[in-house]
Design an enzyme around this catalytic site. Sequence first.
Site, PDB file in Angstrom:
ATOM      1  N   ASP A 104       1.320  -1.222   0.291  1.00  0.00           N
ATOM      2  CA  ASP A 104      -0.335   0.403   0.128  1.00  0.00           C
ATOM      3  C   ASP A 104       0.721   1.487   0.055  1.00  0.00           C
ATOM      4  O   ASP A 104       0.111   2.519  -0.065  1.00  0.00           O
ATOM      5  CB  ASP A 104      -1.041   0.204   1.295  1.00  0.00           C
ATOM      6  CG  ASP A 104      -1.650  -1.330   1.257  1.00  0.00           C
ATOM      7  OD1 ASP A 104      -2.442  -1.677   0.100  1.00  0.00           O
ATOM      8  OD2 ASP A 104      -2.548  -1.232   2.175  1.00  0.00           O
TER       9      ASP A 104
ATOM     10  N   GLU B  44      -9.546  -0.248  -1.787  1.00  0.00           N
ATOM     11  CA  GLU B  44     -10.686  -0.685  -1.029  1.00  0.00           C
ATOM     12  C   GLU B  44     -10.978  -0.689   0.450  1.00  0.00           C
ATOM     13  O   GLU B  44     -12.091  -1.067   0.387  1.00  0.00           O
ATOM     14  CB  GLU B  44      -9.723  -2.528  -0.747  1.00  0.00           C
ATOM     15  CG  GLU B  44      -9.036  -2.200   0.144  1.00  0.00           C
ATOM     16  CD  GLU B  44      -7.659  -3.554   0.351  1.00  0.00           C
ATOM     17  OE1 GLU B  44      -6.933  -3.573   1.130  1.00  0.00           O
ATOM     18  OE2 GLU B  44      -8.531  -4.342   0.701  1.00  0.00           O
TER      19      GLU B  44
HETATM   20  O1  LIG Z   1      -6.463 -10.379   3.099  1.00  0.00           O
HETATM   21  P1  LIG Z   1      -5.135  -9.834   4.124  1.00  0.00           P
HETATM   22  O2  LIG Z   1      -3.896 -11.027   4.065  1.00  0.00           O
HETATM   23  O3  LIG Z   1      -6.018  -9.645   5.060  1.00  0.00           O
HETATM   24  O4  LIG Z   1      -4.688  -9.033   3.270  1.00  0.00           O
HETATM   25  C1  LIG Z   1      -4.945  -8.098   2.947  1.00  0.00           C
HETATM   26  C2  LIG Z   1      -4.888  -6.464   3.094  1.00  0.00           C
HETATM   27  O5  LIG Z   1      -3.307  -6.846   2.874  1.00  0.00           O
HETATM   28  C3  LIG Z   1      -2.432  -4.776   1.943  1.00  0.00           C
HETATM   29  O6  LIG Z   1      -2.537  -5.145   0.954  1.00  0.00           O
HETATM   30  C4  LIG Z   1      -1.472  -4.768   2.897  1.00  0.00           C
HETATM   31  O7  LIG Z   1      -1.754  -5.511   4.210  1.00  0.00           O
HETATM   32  P2  LIG Z   1       0.182  -5.386   5.127  1.00  0.00           P
HETATM   33  O8  LIG Z   1       0.637  -4.140   4.593  1.00  0.00           O
HETATM   34  O9  LIG Z   1      -0.908  -5.051   6.074  1.00  0.00           O
HETATM   35  O10 LIG Z   1       0.315  -6.694   4.584  1.00  0.00           O
HETATM   36  C5  LIG Z   1      -3.379  -4.234   2.602  1.00  0.00           C
HETATM   37  O11 LIG Z   1      -4.718  -3.434   1.772  1.00  0.00           O
HETATM   38  C6  LIG Z   1      -5.319  -5.589   2.226  1.00  0.00           C
HETATM   39  O12 LIG Z   1      -6.545  -5.263   3.172  1.00  0.00           O
END
Ligand SMILES: O=P(O)(O)OC[C@H]1O[C@](O)(COP(=O)(O)O)[C@@H](O)[C@@H]1O
Length: 527
Positions: A299, A398
Site C-alpha cells: 500500500d 479497497e
Molecule cells: O487479506 P489479507 O491477507 O488480510 O490482506 C489484505 C490487506 O493486505 C494489504 O494489501 C496490505 O496489508 P499489509 O501491509 O498489512 O500486509 C491491504 O491493503 C489489505 O487490506
Amino acid sequence: MESISPPIGVKFVASSVKEPSCTIGFSGSVPPRLRNFDRICKSNRVFTETKSPAIDFSDPDWKTKYQKDFERRFDIPHLTDVFEHLVPIPSTFCLRSRTPASEDFADGYPSDEKWHGYINNNDKVLLKTIHYSSPTSAGAECIDPSCTWVEQWVHRAGPREKIYFKPEEVKAAIVTCGGLCPGLNDVIRQIVITLEIYGVKDIIGIPFGYRGFYDEGRHEMPLSRKVIQNIHLAGGSLLGVSRGGPDVSDIVNNMEERGINMLFVLGGNGTHAGANAIHNECRKRRMRVAVVGVPKTIDNDILLMDKTFGFDTAVEEAQRAINSAYIEAHSAFRGIGIVKLMGRSSGFIAMHASLASGQVDVCLIPEVPFYLHGPHGVLNHLKCLLESKGSAVVCLAEGAGQNLLEKTNATDPSGNIILGDIGVHIQLETKKYFKEIGFPADVKYIDPTYMIRACRANAADGILCAVLGQNAVHGAFAGYSGITVGTCNTHYVYLPIPEVISYPKQVDLNSRMWHRCLTSTGQPDFV
Ligand SMILES: O=P(O)(O)OC[C@H]1O[C@](O)(COP(=O)(O)O)[C@@H](O)[C@@H]1O
Ligand SMILES: Nc1ncnc2c1ncn2[C@@H]1O[C@H](COP(=O)(O)OP(=O)(O)O)[C@@H](O)[C@H]1O
Ligand SMILES: [Mg+2]
C-alpha cells in the site's frame, strides 16, 4: 525534554492536532485525526497557523531548537547506548574477492584498507529538498508561517568501516510478517547474500511471521546462498507470512533460547511496531541484539519514504486489470468497468495506477469522501460519461467509501479492521441505479487484488529490494537496532522505527500527484 516538533510530513492545517512524536502500538486502524477527511479535503490550501502551536515562532532560536529536536528524534539507536564499552572491529565487508562461506577467521579478518566504499557515521541525507517560498506554493509543507527553510537531516544507510559483531558469533534470523507483497523473496535473498559476505554462517528463517517464534512444531529454516539463489523468481515469501501471533516477551524468550542476535523483520506498520517492541525488550534484558526492519507494504503507507518495495510492481500489474476493464467497457454498449485495488487506508496504488493507465475516468480512494447517489454522486457522473463517450472505467481502493457500508467491528488476528467490500457494493449499486433509471448499462467488475499481491517483483522493485536488504545487514553490523531502512529523495537511509509508524502515510489531497490524477481522470468532486 518535551518534543517541539510538529508531525513530519503533515502540513499545518487550521485545526491540526499535535501528534505525539512517537506512538508505538499502531495496529492497522486509522487514527481519528486521519479519518477526518473533510477537514483536509475541503481545504485546498495550506494554513500557516495551528490552533495548538507546539513551536513558539517568536523565539528567535526556534529554528535551531527545532533542528536540534529533529536531530534527537531521528538519531538512530545503537548498541553502545546500552553497552558503552563495546569495542568495534574493522569491517569484514569488503569487496575483495574471497570465499566467506567457507572461511574461518583464524588468521584475522579480511580487510581492504584502500577501499573507500564505507559510509561515515555522520553522513546525512536531507529529508525535504524543496524550499517553498510561500505556504501557498503547490504542495507546500511549512514548519512556520513564513515557510522558512528548515533543514531536516536523517542518517545515510550503508556499510560502516567498524562493525559491532564478529561474524562467527552471529546467529541471524529473518522473519516476514503481515500480508504478502512482491519482493519479499528478493529482500530475504539479499539479506542472506550480504550476511554471507560479512562471513556469517548461521542464518535462519522464522516460518510464518511472528507465529514462528511460538507455535510448536514450526522449525527454523537454515538459509544459505544455495537455498535462496533463485527464490526471487517467484512471488510470495519463502518463509511464509501470518497475522497475529505471540506477545513480545514470548518472542524475545524464543530469541534467547535460539541464540539469535541479529533479527531482520520484513513487514508493515504492525510488524514494525512489533520489531520496535522486540528491540526495547532486548534492551531491557540487556541482550546484545540488533533488530532491523525492512518496510514491506504494498500500500506504500509508511511515512517519510519515497516508496516501499512491491508498490511499483502493484501499480504495474494493476495496468492489466484496468486495461481489461477498459476493453470490456469500451467494447460493450454503455459499458462500465470497475476495478478494485488494494489500499486499506491509503489510495496510493489506485491513484498511481489510474494515472499510469490513462484509461480511468473515476478514481476513488480512502482519503476522499464521495457520494454514490444524488446530482453530484459518482453514479450520475457515470451516466454523463456513458452519454458523452459511451463507456467509463472506475478504479477504486479497497478502503474507499467505507462509510457507505455497514460497519462491523470485526478485526483480523493482527487487530486490523476487516473492511467491507466496497468494490462489490459499487458494482451492485451501479447495476441497480442504471436499471432503476431505465438506462441499461453493462457493468463488469474486476478484483485482481490477490493476483497482484502474489506477483514477483518487477525490475525496479528488484533493485529497491536488493539495496534495502543489503542496507539492513550493514545497519545491523554497524550496531544499530530499532531502525528501519528506506529511501528518501532517492537516497538510502536509516530511520528510527517509531518515526515511520506513528500513523499510516496517506495521499495528500493538496499534493501535486493527486491533482495530476484528477487532471488525468477529469473527475469532479463527488460531494
Ligand atoms: O487479506 P489479507 O491477507 O488480510 O490482506 C489484505 C490487506 O493486505 C494489504 O494489501 C496490505 O496489508 P499489509 O501491509 O498489512 O500486509 C491491504 O491493503 C489489505 O487490506
Ligand atoms: N502494535 C503492535 N505491537 C506488536 N506487534 C504488532 C502490533 N501490531 C501488529 N503486530 C504484529 O505484527 C504482525 C503483522 O501485523 P499486520 O498488521 O498484520 O501487518 P503489517 O505489518 O503489514 O502492518 C502481526 O504478527 C501482528 O501480531
Ligand atoms: Mg498494516
